[in-house]
Design an enzyme around this catalytic site. Structure first.
Site, PDB file in Angstrom:
ATOM      1  N   SER A  61       3.626   9.479  -8.636  1.00 10.37           N
ATOM      2  CA  SER A  61       3.251   8.119  -8.252  1.00 10.37           C
ATOM      3  C   SER A  61       4.141   7.577  -7.142  1.00 10.37           C
ATOM      4  O   SER A  61       3.870   6.508  -6.604  1.00 10.37           O
ATOM      5  CB  SER A  61       3.345   7.188  -9.465  1.00 10.37           C
ATOM      6  OG  SER A  61       4.648   7.215 -10.023  1.00 10.37           O
ATOM      7  N   HIS A 106      -3.231  11.473  -7.420  1.00 12.31           N
ATOM      8  CA  HIS A 106      -2.614  10.428  -8.232  1.00 12.31           C
ATOM      9  C   HIS A 106      -3.651   9.707  -9.090  1.00 12.31           C
ATOM     10  O   HIS A 106      -4.425   8.890  -8.601  1.00 12.31           O
ATOM     11  CB  HIS A 106      -1.892   9.426  -7.324  1.00 12.31           C
ATOM     12  CG  HIS A 106      -1.156   8.373  -8.066  1.00 12.31           C
ATOM     13  ND1 HIS A 106      -0.935   7.116  -7.533  1.00 12.31           N
ATOM     14  CD2 HIS A 106      -0.591   8.352  -9.299  1.00 12.31           C
ATOM     15  CE1 HIS A 106      -0.275   6.385  -8.412  1.00 12.31           C
ATOM     16  NE2 HIS A 106      -0.050   7.119  -9.482  1.00 12.31           N
ATOM     17  N   GLU A 127      -6.051   8.600  -6.024  1.00 16.99           N
ATOM     18  CA  GLU A 127      -5.530   8.732  -4.665  1.00 16.99           C
ATOM     19  C   GLU A 127      -5.324  10.211  -4.350  1.00 16.99           C
ATOM     20  O   GLU A 127      -4.645  10.919  -5.099  1.00 16.99           O
ATOM     21  CB  GLU A 127      -4.192   7.992  -4.525  1.00 16.99           C
ATOM     22  CG  GLU A 127      -4.317   6.483  -4.576  1.00 16.99           C
ATOM     23  CD  GLU A 127      -2.980   5.788  -4.429  1.00 16.99           C
ATOM     24  OE1 GLU A 127      -2.875   4.863  -3.613  1.00 16.99           O
ATOM     25  OE2 GLU A 127      -2.026   6.175  -5.150  1.00 16.99           O
ATOM     26  N   ASN A 148       0.516   1.742  -5.228  1.00 20.02           N
ATOM     27  CA  ASN A 148       1.857   1.313  -5.633  1.00 20.02           C
ATOM     28  C   ASN A 148       2.558   0.501  -4.558  1.00 20.02           C
ATOM     29  O   ASN A 148       3.419  -0.333  -4.861  1.00 20.02           O
ATOM     30  CB  ASN A 148       2.703   2.526  -6.034  1.00 20.02           C
ATOM     31  CG  ASN A 148       2.503   2.889  -7.487  1.00 20.02           C
ATOM     32  OD1 ASN A 148       2.390   2.026  -8.340  1.00 20.02           O
ATOM     33  ND2 ASN A 148       2.433   4.176  -7.780  1.00 20.02           N
TER      34      ASN A 148
END
Length: 283
Positions: A119, A140, A152, A190
């Site tokens: 991540s 991800h 992702e 993120n």
């Protein structure tokens, strides 16, 4: 492109277990590896409970449940991880990940795609420590992997185009919505989400609102889950680690300074749902 029929998932924690369950539910023979037999046994128990719950709710039939269970293979032997795609979901430490990835490449005679569920760790930095970096990309998933739709797909500077093509097709095979992004600190989600967590933490640190108030306001505003409930679900240690990595990678901007409150939670092992205590109590 042919569909993927076998996948190896390395790491039987929360994310690895969720990804393995998802793959098996979508008809893929799934090898779930973890070096720790206790973690592996807990993973099996958790997946079986999840599948039983789906059956009780009428979402899968008994025959389907048995078929899904048959497609799941639990092992503590890394040599069993022979598959055209390996999804890595182990501890967020670059050196540990690189060692595992290189071992898997050797086992598969360099004929496998390495997909890291990291991540926060740079795919380019990870690729620099892998013997065949063209095989590596990020994949991800979000927790819970069986439910969250977004994936992702992170392209490193050395990632082969066919690797991205395969991972896009695999994501769709798993019923997900894939988004390709170039390697960057925090990728997309993120990076964008940091202020959601950090501003909420600052409000509480400064005594301007309580945890419960912040979550209630955000949920009333349309968010499915407030920031503190979400941090507890993700794991406060994981969320804090991501904040630190993004902050450092971007040159330590003040606006992204990691939270002292979150750091304190990590230090006393109040990590959220997985530990029984976080910003809320779960015991």
């Amino acid at each position: 492109m042919e569909t993927i029929s076998t996948i190896a998932v390395c790491g039987a924690g929360t994310m690895g277990s969720g990804i393995a369950q998802l793959c098996a539910q979508k008809g893929i023979d799934t090898i779930l590896f973890d070096v720790n037999e206790t973690i592996l046994q807990n993973s099996r128990r958790r997946i079986w409970m999840n599948l039983d719950s789906l059956q009780q709710k009428g979402k899968i039939a008994g025959a389907e449940l048995a078929a899904i269970q048959k497609r799941l293979h639990f092992t503590h032997q890394l040599s069993d991880c022979v598959a055209p795609v390996m999804i890595e979901a182990i501890i967020e430490q670059k050196e540990v990940k690189a060692t595992l990835l290189n071992q898997v490449l050797t086992i598969n005679q360099y004929q496998t795609i390495l997909a890291s569920n990291t991540s926060s760790i740079s795919i380019n930095a990870l690729a620099a420590a892998v013997s065949h970096p063209q095989c590596l990309a990020g994949l991800h998933f979000f927790n819970p992997a069986t439910i969250m739709q977004l994936v992702e797909v992170i392209k490193g500077e050395q990632t082969a185009p066919e690797v991205i093509t395969t991972l896009l097709a695999l994501s769709k095979q798993l019923g997900k919505t894939p988004v390709v992004c170039n390697d960057a600190p925090g990728f997309i989600v993120n990076r964008v989400a940091r202020p959601y967590y950090l501003e909420a933490l600052r409000l509480v640190e400064q005594g301007l609102a309580t945890v419960e108030q912040v979550d209630a306001v955000m949920e009333a505003s349309g968010f499915k889950m407030g920031p503190f409930k979400l941090m507890d679900l993700i794991g406060i240690d994981i969320n804090y680690s991501v904040s630190c990595i993004v902050w450092e990678a971007l040159g330590k901007p003040p606006r992204l300074t990691p939270s002292a409150l979150q750091q304190q939670k990590v230090e006393v092992k109040q990590l959220g749902k997985k530990s029984g205590t976080g910003f809320y109590q779960y015991q």
